[in-house]
Design an enzyme around this catalytic site. Structure first.
Site, PDB file in Angstrom:
ATOM      1  N   ALA A   7      42.197  36.904  43.729  1.00  0.00           N
ATOM      2  CA  ALA A   7      41.276  36.301  42.769  1.00  0.00           C
ATOM      3  C   ALA A   7      39.828  36.482  43.215  1.00  0.00           C
ATOM      4  O   ALA A   7      38.947  36.788  42.400  1.00  0.00           O
ATOM      5  CB  ALA A   7      41.602  34.825  42.587  1.00  0.00           C
ATOM      6  N   ASP A   8      39.572  36.281  44.506  1.00  0.00           N
ATOM      7  CA  ASP A   8      38.202  36.427  45.011  1.00  0.00           C
ATOM      8  C   ASP A   8      37.679  37.839  44.805  1.00  0.00           C
ATOM      9  O   ASP A   8      36.514  38.035  44.437  1.00  0.00           O
ATOM     10  CB  ASP A   8      38.173  36.099  46.509  1.00  0.00           C
ATOM     11  CG  ASP A   8      38.369  34.622  46.780  1.00  0.00           C
ATOM     12  OD1 ASP A   8      37.406  33.864  46.632  1.00  0.00           O
ATOM     13  OD2 ASP A   8      39.492  34.232  47.148  1.00  0.00           O
ATOM     14  N   SER A   9      38.519  38.827  45.067  1.00  0.00           N
ATOM     15  CA  SER A   9      38.081  40.220  44.934  1.00  0.00           C
ATOM     16  C   SER A   9      37.738  40.556  43.496  1.00  0.00           C
ATOM     17  O   SER A   9      36.707  41.189  43.210  1.00  0.00           O
ATOM     18  CB  SER A   9      39.177  41.156  45.446  1.00  0.00           C
ATOM     19  OG  SER A   9      39.411  40.960  46.817  1.00  0.00           O
ATOM     20  N   GLY A  30      34.546  38.925  42.544  1.00  0.00           N
ATOM     21  CA  GLY A  30      33.413  39.628  43.124  1.00  0.00           C
ATOM     22  C   GLY A  30      33.066  40.893  42.363  1.00  0.00           C
ATOM     23  O   GLY A  30      31.884  41.189  42.111  1.00  0.00           O
TER      24      GLY A  30
END
Length: 405
Positions: free
Chosen positions: A171-173, A176
């Site tokens: 999810a973070d990637s 980003g």
């Protein structure tokens, strides 16, 4: 320590206030294409990602991947003097990236309204767990939370397994990457209008977009999608299969032409004429039988032989690679994997390079991983005109790092 001048974002100055994963990913994306990224860290502890494992000689490999080639400035944002320095730095950049809980920057006098008051062209990308608006905006949220609330974990895995989050910052990637895209669009808008933009990215929303069909399925048909393993529930045959040597490969016969080729490769061209398997809809209704046929065929020979046969019949397929397979593959060596340069500790350490390629731009070099606050004096003196005496005074008070710069 700047990226190649040939990059499409050459000349763009970025101030990164984000920590850990999503916002630093956006910073890495921008630096990959030429932006000069200055990363603000706590003077003592730095970005918490520096403490992630695995580590090589005390250096976090995950931190290296997201922050190689950036410049680090150590500033204590909890101090009024530190916040003033950031306010002044923000007035001299094109982009600010941040990942604090909504409202924190406003409490510090560093929200978008304040930063853009005398700098209308400023672009700010804000990444948070639930976004800047909505009833849940103040809830804390990391990638794991995004992967569960979005619906992803519920559909990921096998019917007899519990909901499953991925073993990496999924999810973070994606958040980003989305933030970087928002910045690029905002910079384009600024070129036309002179006006900047505030980009609001919630960790869960890009992930929810990717799995979005499950919401259409529920709201139109009243059906809740559950875990179905390697199938998509929309095409058959598709999945990951084990060969006779215990090695795995993927096959994606996701349209009628490829399904026909697959059955021909299996020596069973007549299957496609059987009403039970003649169409994708029919194959999905009889998916267990279809999968059994494919599994038995794949299991009848070593993986290399299966892949050679599938390639001959132009069936979409590939090996299931581990890290060693990827590093040894000439294609990835030529196109995808890059080395962190300028740091003896990272010599021969490879990581994925830019996520896209552009004609006329060879890509950046990743010239070393910055130490905490390594470039504090360099950046503050060049951008703010801070004197040696001013710097020494701030460093003595713990407001900034006693950097090597």
């Amino acid at each position: 320590m700047t990226a190649s001048s040939a990059g499409p974002l050459a000349g763009i100055k970025v101030l990164e206030l984000g920590t850990m994963y999503a916002a630093p990913t956006a910073g890495r994306m921008l630096r990959d294409f030429g932006a000069d990224v200055v990363k603000v860290e706590d003077p003592k502890t730095g970005d918490y990602a520096r403490h992630w494992i695995p580590q090589k000689e005390g250096l976090s490999l995950g931190f290296c991947r997201l922050n190689a080639g950036k410049r680090s400035v150590g500033i204590d944002l909890r101090s009024a003097e530190g916040r003033d320095l950031v306010l002044r730095l923000a007035a001299r950049v094109d982009v600010v990236l941040e990942s604090f809980r909504p409202g924190r920057l406003e409490e510090w006098g560093l929200g978008y309204e304040e930063l853009s008051k005398d700098h209308p062209g400023l672009v700010m990308a804000r990444v948070s767990g639930f976004g800047q608006t909505g009833p849940n905006r103040l809830l804390p949220g990391f990638g794991t939370v995004a992967e569960t609330v979005s619906g992803f974990a519920h559909v990921n895995g096998w019917p007899d397994s519990p909901p499953t989050s991925p073993p990496f910052g999924f999810a973070d990637s994606i958040a980003g990457l989305s933030a970087a895209m928002g910045v690029a669009m905002s910079l384009y808008k600024r070129e036309r209008t002179g006006q900047g933009e505030c980009v609001d990215v919630a960790l869960y929303e890009p992930l929810m977009f990717i799995i979005g069909d499950i919401f259409l399925k529920y709201t139109s048909l009243g059906e809740i999608q559950n875990r179905i393993g390697n199938s998509t529930g929309s095409a058959s045959p598709r999945g990951i299969y084990e060969a006779s040597d215990g090695r795995f490969l993927s096959i994606a016969a996701s349209n009628q032409t490829i399904a026909r080729r697959l059955f021909a490769a299996m020596g069973m061209p007549e299957v496609i004429e059987d009403p039970r398997y003649a169409t994708n809809a029919a194959r999905l209704q009889n998916n267990d039988e279809v999968q059994s046929m494919v599994k038995n065929w794949v299991r009848s020979m070593p993986r290399a032989d299966v892949l050679a046969t599938l390639e001959k019949f132009e069936v979409v397929s590939a090996p299931v690679n581990d890290a060693a397979d990827v590093v040894a593959d000439p294609h990835f060596q030529e196109r995808t994997l890059v080395e962190i340069t300028g740091d003896d500790m990272m010599k021969n350490v490879l990581m994925p390079g830019p996520v896209m390629h552009m004609n006329g731009y060879e890509g950046p070099s990743y010239d070393g991983v910055p130490a905490i606050g390594e470039h504090t004096k360099e950046v503050l003196s060049s951008r703010l005109g801070l004197s040696a005496e001013d710097f020494s005074s701030l460093a003595a008070a713990g407001v900034v790092s006693r950097s090597q710069g």
